[in-house]
Design a protein around this motif. Structure first.
Motif, PDB file in Angstrom:
ATOM      1  N   ALA A 138       0.850  -1.195   0.000  1.00  0.00           N
ATOM      2  CA  ALA A 138       0.000   0.000   0.000  1.00  0.00           C
ATOM      3  C   ALA A 138       0.884   1.243   0.000  1.00  0.00           C
ATOM      4  CB  ALA A 138      -0.923   0.009   1.214  1.00  0.00           C
ATOM      5  N   GLU A 139       0.307   2.359  -0.495  1.00  0.00           N
ATOM      6  CA  GLU A 139       1.050   3.617  -0.542  1.00  0.00           C
ATOM      7  C   GLU A 139       0.073   4.777  -0.368  1.00  0.00           C
ATOM      8  OE1 GLU A 139       4.795   4.798  -3.066  1.00  0.00           O
ATOM      9  OE2 GLU A 139       3.001   4.964  -4.307  1.00  0.00           O
ATOM     10  N   ALA A 140       0.456   5.743   0.463  1.00  0.00           N
ATOM     11  CA  ALA A 140      -0.391   6.912   0.709  1.00  0.00           C
ATOM     12  C   ALA A 140       0.338   8.170   0.273  1.00  0.00           C
ATOM     13  CB  ALA A 140      -0.744   7.011   2.193  1.00  0.00           C
ATOM     14  N   THR A 141      -0.383   9.026  -0.454  1.00  0.00           N
ATOM     15  CA  THR A 141       0.133  10.340  -0.824  1.00  0.00           C
ATOM     16  C   THR A 141      -0.437  11.368   0.136  1.00  0.00           C
ATOM     17  OG1 THR A 141       0.277   9.702  -3.147  1.00  0.00           O
ATOM     18  CG2 THR A 141       0.266  12.056  -2.656  1.00  0.00           C
ATOM     19  N   MET A 142       0.426  12.231   0.666  1.00  0.00           N
ATOM     20  CA  MET A 142       0.020  13.137   1.732  1.00  0.00           C
ATOM     21  C   MET A 142       0.309  14.589   1.383  1.00  0.00           C
ATOM     22  SD  MET A 142       1.637  10.807   4.825  1.00  0.00           S
ATOM     23  CE  MET A 142       3.241  10.729   4.016  1.00  0.00           C
ATOM     24  N   GLU A 143      -0.687  15.438   1.598  1.00  0.00           N
ATOM     25  CA  GLU A 143      -0.484  16.879   1.612  1.00  0.00           C
ATOM     26  C   GLU A 143      -0.558  17.302   3.084  1.00  0.00           C
ATOM     27  OE1 GLU A 143      -2.434  19.476  -1.279  1.00  0.00           O
ATOM     28  OE2 GLU A 143      -3.139  17.658  -2.285  1.00  0.00           O
ATOM     29  N   ASP A 167      -9.389   1.249   2.800  1.00  0.00           N
ATOM     30  CA  ASP A 167      -9.108  -0.126   2.410  1.00  0.00           C
ATOM     31  C   ASP A 167      -8.262  -0.762   3.519  1.00  0.00           C
ATOM     32  OD1 ASP A 167      -9.054  -2.439   0.964  1.00  0.00           O
ATOM     33  OD2 ASP A 167      -7.545  -1.774  -0.480  1.00  0.00           O
ATOM     34  N   ALA A 168      -8.282  -2.061   3.602  1.00  0.00           N
ATOM     35  CA  ALA A 168      -7.462  -2.796   4.568  1.00  0.00           C
ATOM     36  C   ALA A 168      -7.052  -4.118   3.947  1.00  0.00           C
ATOM     37  CB  ALA A 168      -8.229  -3.027   5.868  1.00  0.00           C
ATOM     38  N   ARG A 169      -5.844  -4.514   4.196  1.00  0.00           N
ATOM     39  CA  ARG A 169      -5.366  -5.785   3.659  1.00  0.00           C
ATOM     40  C   ARG A 169      -4.335  -6.398   4.603  1.00  0.00           C
ATOM     41  NH1 ARG A 169      -3.355  -2.714  -1.538  1.00  0.00           N
ATOM     42  NH2 ARG A 169      -5.152  -1.532  -0.847  1.00  0.00           N
ATOM     43  N   THR A 170      -4.264  -7.719   4.591  1.00  0.00           N
ATOM     44  CA  THR A 170      -3.309  -8.465   5.412  1.00  0.00           C
ATOM     45  C   THR A 170      -2.538  -9.411   4.504  1.00  0.00           C
ATOM     46  OG1 THR A 170      -4.707  -8.355   7.390  1.00  0.00           O
ATOM     47  CG2 THR A 170      -3.029 -10.069   7.334  1.00  0.00           C
ATOM     48  N   VAL A 171      -1.228  -9.400   4.648  1.00  0.00           N
ATOM     49  CA  VAL A 171      -0.357 -10.281   3.871  1.00  0.00           C
ATOM     50  C   VAL A 171       0.373 -11.195   4.848  1.00  0.00           C
ATOM     51  CG1 VAL A 171       1.500 -10.435   2.186  1.00  0.00           C
ATOM     52  CG2 VAL A 171      -0.047  -8.465   2.158  1.00  0.00           C
ATOM     53  N   ARG A 172       0.247 -12.516   4.647  1.00  0.00           N
ATOM     54  CA  ARG A 172       0.872 -13.501   5.544  1.00  0.00           C
ATOM     55  C   ARG A 172       2.023 -14.203   4.830  1.00  0.00           C
ATOM     56  NH1 ARG A 172      -4.591 -13.520   6.590  1.00  0.00           N
ATOM     57  NH2 ARG A 172      -5.161 -13.264   8.802  1.00  0.00           N
ATOM     58  N   GLY A 173       2.839 -14.859   5.622  1.00  0.00           N
ATOM     59  CA  GLY A 173       3.945 -15.629   5.067  1.00  0.00           C
ATOM     60  C   GLY A 173       5.048 -14.778   4.483  1.00  0.00           C
ATOM     61  N   VAL A 174       5.283 -13.606   5.075  1.00  0.00           N
ATOM     62  CA  VAL A 174       6.340 -12.721   4.573  1.00  0.00           C
ATOM     63  C   VAL A 174       7.620 -12.946   5.363  1.00  0.00           C
ATOM     64  CG1 VAL A 174       4.589 -11.040   3.945  1.00  0.00           C
ATOM     65  CG2 VAL A 174       5.820 -10.769   6.094  1.00  0.00           C
ATOM     66  N   THR A 175       8.731 -12.501   4.784  1.00  0.00           N
ATOM     67  CA  THR A 175      10.024 -12.568   5.464  1.00  0.00           C
ATOM     68  C   THR A 175      10.278 -11.302   6.267  1.00  0.00           C
ATOM     69  OG1 THR A 175      10.887 -13.935   3.674  1.00  0.00           O
ATOM     70  CG2 THR A 175      12.497 -12.898   5.145  1.00  0.00           C
ATOM     71  N   THR A 234       9.318  -9.913  10.170  1.00  0.00           N
ATOM     72  CA  THR A 234       8.001 -10.266  10.693  1.00  0.00           C
ATOM     73  C   THR A 234       7.343 -11.276   9.769  1.00  0.00           C
ATOM     74  OG1 THR A 234       5.976  -9.305  11.596  1.00  0.00           O
ATOM     75  CG2 THR A 234       6.756  -8.412   9.500  1.00  0.00           C
ATOM     76  N   GLU A 235       6.216 -11.836  10.189  1.00  0.00           N
ATOM     77  CA  GLU A 235       5.557 -12.872   9.404  1.00  0.00           C
ATOM     78  C   GLU A 235       4.260 -12.401   8.748  1.00  0.00           C
ATOM     79  OE1 GLU A 235       4.952 -16.100  12.077  1.00  0.00           O
ATOM     80  OE2 GLU A 235       7.091 -16.468  12.409  1.00  0.00           O
ATOM     81  N   THR A 236       3.601 -11.450   9.388  1.00  0.00           N
ATOM     82  CA  THR A 236       2.310 -10.976   8.895  1.00  0.00           C
ATOM     83  C   THR A 236       2.276  -9.456   8.911  1.00  0.00           C
ATOM     84  OG1 THR A 236       1.197 -12.934   9.793  1.00  0.00           O
ATOM     85  CG2 THR A 236      -0.200 -11.047   9.225  1.00  0.00           C
ATOM     86  N   VAL A 237       1.724  -8.877   7.863  1.00  0.00           N
ATOM     87  CA  VAL A 237       1.622  -7.424   7.773  1.00  0.00           C
ATOM     88  C   VAL A 237       0.167  -7.049   7.499  1.00  0.00           C
ATOM     89  CG1 VAL A 237       2.326  -5.349   6.526  1.00  0.00           C
ATOM     90  CG2 VAL A 237       3.977  -7.183   6.920  1.00  0.00           C
ATOM     91  N   THR A 238      -0.365  -6.168   8.342  1.00  0.00           N
ATOM     92  CA  THR A 238      -1.719  -5.646   8.161  1.00  0.00           C
ATOM     93  C   THR A 238      -1.633  -4.142   7.945  1.00  0.00           C
ATOM     94  OG1 THR A 238      -2.708  -7.382   9.549  1.00  0.00           O
ATOM     95  CG2 THR A 238      -4.004  -5.369   9.184  1.00  0.00           C
ATOM     96  N   VAL A 239      -2.227  -3.685   6.861  1.00  0.00           N
ATOM     97  CA  VAL A 239      -2.198  -2.261   6.522  1.00  0.00           C
ATOM     98  C   VAL A 239      -3.629  -1.752   6.386  1.00  0.00           C
ATOM     99  CG1 VAL A 239      -1.417  -0.501   4.907  1.00  0.00           C
ATOM    100  CG2 VAL A 239      -0.008  -2.535   5.306  1.00  0.00           C
ATOM    101  N   THR A 240      -3.932  -0.684   7.118  1.00  0.00           N
ATOM    102  CA  THR A 240      -5.192   0.040   6.954  1.00  0.00           C
ATOM    103  C   THR A 240      -4.881   1.330   6.221  1.00  0.00           C
ATOM    104  OG1 THR A 240      -6.087  -0.861   9.011  1.00  0.00           O
ATOM    105  CG2 THR A 240      -7.156   1.095   8.116  1.00  0.00           C
TER     106      THR A 240
END
Length: 259
Positions: free
Chosen positions: A116-121, A192-200, A243-249
């Motif tokens: 995920a990527e956020a653009t900020m003003e 949006d929200a997503r979780t990615v498992r099994g990461v290094t 880490t093993e799991t990443v959750t991004v909101t």
């Protein structure tokens, strides 16, 4: 005898005049000293009052921007649709900063990919010599000497899971300055929200201004494990966490300045 008397009278007159002159000089010197001391005290006092007033004004700005950050957390974390935050300008200026960016990447199955990527003003409360800035869930206080962390970003990580709250902001409305009040309205544009498992590992990357980058480094170091997890390269801070799991909101917020 008369001559002697006249001479004595002359000497007494001269002595009286000398004493009178001395008294006048003494009075002038004392008056000058008192006047100088009074001027110094008044000038120093006014300078001290101005410094205290400026410090209190910026402290009030910090509290106002911190309230704004809480209200945006309501949108990003507690899923409120909109919030309003009132600012009393106090000769400051509300404006938007140059666009910055925050990204989350993971290493998985032998390759790195963007999650995920956020653009900020950034929201900037500017007092000329000092500024208070809301950027990506964090709040900073900036001056010519650098930036300090007022509020850390919403990020937590350990060797099992990383949780990152990304808030992208898009500014609407002209800069507002002067002595009046301004309503800063924040509305959810997308989430949006997503979780990615099994990461290094997971990488959090922030590209910001060169002046705020060292403060971002300190803020992320305080929220990520490992002594060497974070690094700084001019205007970019990068933290790598095993880490093993990443959750991004991810939440995109419209920020509007209204009278």
């Amino acid at each position: 005898m008369r001559g002697s008397t006249d001479a004595d009278a002359g000497e007494r007159g001269s002595g009286s005049r000398d004493r009178a002159v001395s008294d006048v000089l003494g009075f002038v010197l004392i008056f000058s000293l008192v006047l100088t001391s009074t001027v110094v005290v008044v000038v120093a006092g006014i300078g001290g009052l101005e410094d205290a007033r400026e410090a209190e004004r910026v402290s009030n700005a910090e509290r106002a921007v911190d309230v704004l950050a809480d209200n945006i957390d309501d949108l990003a974390v507690r899923r409120a649709p909109a919030r309003g935050t009132e600012f009393s300008l106090s000769s400051g200026t509300l404006t938007f900063g140059a666009e910055t960016r925050m990204s989350v990447l993971v290493w998985r199955d032998g390759s790195q990919r963007l999650v995920a990527e956020a653009t900020m003003e950034p929201v900037v409360y500017d007092f000329g010599d000092e500024r208070v800035v809301y950027e990506g869930t964090a709040v900073f206080r900036e001056s010519s000497g650098g930036a300090a962390v007022v509020r850390r970003p919403r990020l937590s990580a350990d060797d099992e899971a990383a949780v990152v709250t990304l808030v992208g902001t898009e500014g609407f409305g002209a800069s507002r300055g002067g002595q009046g009040r301004v309503l800063v309205r924040t509305l959810v544009d997308d989430r949006d929200a997503r979780t990615v498992r099994g990461v290094t590992n997971a990488t959090v990357r922030v590209r910001t201004t060169e002046s705020r980058a060292p403060a971002w480094l300190r803020a992320l170091e305080a929220t990520t494990p490992g002594d060497d997890a974070c690094s700084l390269d001019v205007d970019t801070v990068e933290c790598v966490v095993e880490t093993e799991t990443v959750t991004v909101t991810e939440t995109t917020v419209d920020v509007r300045y209204e009278a």
